[in-house]
Design an enzyme around this catalytic site. Structure first.
Site, PDB file in Angstrom:
ATOM      1  CB  THR A 123      -0.994  -0.047   1.185  1.00 48.19           C
ATOM      2  OG1 THR A 123      -1.968   0.989   1.035  1.00 48.19           O
ATOM      3  CG2 THR A 123      -0.294   0.111   2.532  1.00 48.19           C
ATOM      4  CG  ASN A 124      -0.365   4.697  -1.407  1.00 52.40           C
ATOM      5  OD1 ASN A 124      -1.033   5.476  -0.755  1.00 52.40           O
ATOM      6  ND2 ASN A 124      -0.845   4.077  -2.486  1.00 52.40           N
ATOM      7  NE  ARG A 125       4.316   8.980   3.794  1.00 53.89           N
ATOM      8  CZ  ARG A 125       4.854   9.496   4.883  1.00 53.89           C
ATOM      9  NH1 ARG A 125       5.681   8.776   5.589  1.00 53.89           N
ATOM     10  NH2 ARG A 125       4.583  10.715   5.245  1.00 53.89           N
ATOM     11  CB  ALA A 177      -2.379   7.366  -3.417  1.00 52.30           C
TER      12      ALA A 177
END
Ligand code: C5P
Length: 211
Positions: A21-23, A88
Site C-alpha cells: 500500500t502507500n501513505r 493514490a
C-alpha cells in the site's frame, strides 16, 4: 452536478495477511467529496481503505485493490459531469497472490510485480463530451513539468500538482498546497491552507470552467 471522487490508497494483496500500500490517508479526497456535497452536488465517493468517518449525504463505495477501484469507477464514470481522481492508486501489484499465509523460508524472497490499470488514463480514453476530468500528480521532483505531461497524456481537463516531498503538506497532513494546471494553460496556486479550503478552491475553479 453529478460528481465522482476517488480517495485513499489501494491495497494489493501478497497473501492472506499481507499487502502493498502507500501513505495516502484519504483526507484530500474526503475533503473534496464533502466540499462538493456542501456546494449542492450529488456526490459518489469511491474510497480505498482509510480511517476516516463515513461522510453524510454522500454515496460511499468502499474498495480495496486497484482492480476493484477500476471496476467501481469505470462503471459509474459515464454518468458523471465531473470526475476527480484523488486516490493514490497502486501502480504495481504482486503477480501471484498466495492463498493462505506465506511461510517464512531460508534466504531472500523476490516479489514479482505487474502493472495495475491506469484508471485515469482509461477514463481519459472513454471521456464523454462535456465531462470534466481532474487528476492529481503527487511528485517529489520536477513537479509542474511532470504534472503537465500527465495532463496531456491522460487527456485531462485539470491536474492538481502536489509536492509530496514536503512533510508539512501532502500525505497525512491536514494542510495542502497545490498548483492547479488547466488544459488551456491556466495555472492557479492554491494554499497552503486546510485541505477543506484547498478542496473548495479546486471545485470552484473546475466547475466554473465547465459552464
Ligand atoms: O501517473 P500517476 O500515477 O502519477 O498519475 C496520478 C493520477 O493518476 C492520480 O489522479 C491517480 O488517481 C491516477 N491513477 C490512476 N490509476 C493508477 C495510477 C494513478 O487512476 N493506476
Amino acid at each position: 452536478m453529478k460528481v465522482l471522487v476517488t480517495a485513499g490508497p489501494t491495497r494489493e494483496k501478497i497473501d492472506a495477511v499481507r499487502f502493498l500500500t502507500n501513505r495516502s490517508t484519504g483526507k484530500m479526497g474526503y475533503a473534496l467529496a464533502e466540499a462538493a456535497r456542501d456546494a449542492g452536488h450529488e456526490v459518489t465517493l469511491v474510497s480505498g481503505p482509510v480511517a476516516l468517518a463515513v461522510p453524510r449525504g454522500i454515496t460511499l463505495v468502499p474498495v480495496e485493490s486497484a482492480a476493484e477501484m477500476a471496476e467501481a469507477v469505470k462503471e459509474r464514470a459515464p454518468q458523471m459531469a465531473l470526475v476527480i481522481m484523488c486516490a493514490a492508486v497502486a501502480d504495481y501489484r504482486p503477480k501471484l497472490v498466495v492463498a493462505g499465509k506465506m511461510k517464512k523460508r531460508e534466504g531472500d524472497l523476490v516479489l514479482e510485480l505487474e502493472r495495475t490499470e491506469d484508471i485515469l488514463k482509461s477514463l481519459g480514453r472513454m471521456k464523454p463530451d462535456g465531462q470534466l476530468l481532474v487528476g492529481f500528480a503527487a511528485e517529489t521532483d520536477d513537479l509542474l513539468a511532470n504534472a503537465a505531461e500527465k495532463l496531456e497524456k491522460k487527456n485531462l481537463d485539470w491536474i492538481c500538482a502536489n509536492d509530496v516531498g514536503r512533510s508539512d503538506i501532502g500525505f497525512g497532513s491536514d494542510e495542502n498546497c497545490v498548483t492547479l494546471l488547466g488544459r488551456d494553460g491556466r495555472r492557479y496556486g492554491i494554499g497552503p491552507d486546510t485541505k477543506r479550503a484547498v478542496a473548495e478552491a479546486i471545485l470552484e475553479i473546475v466547475t466554473d470552467s465547465g459552464q
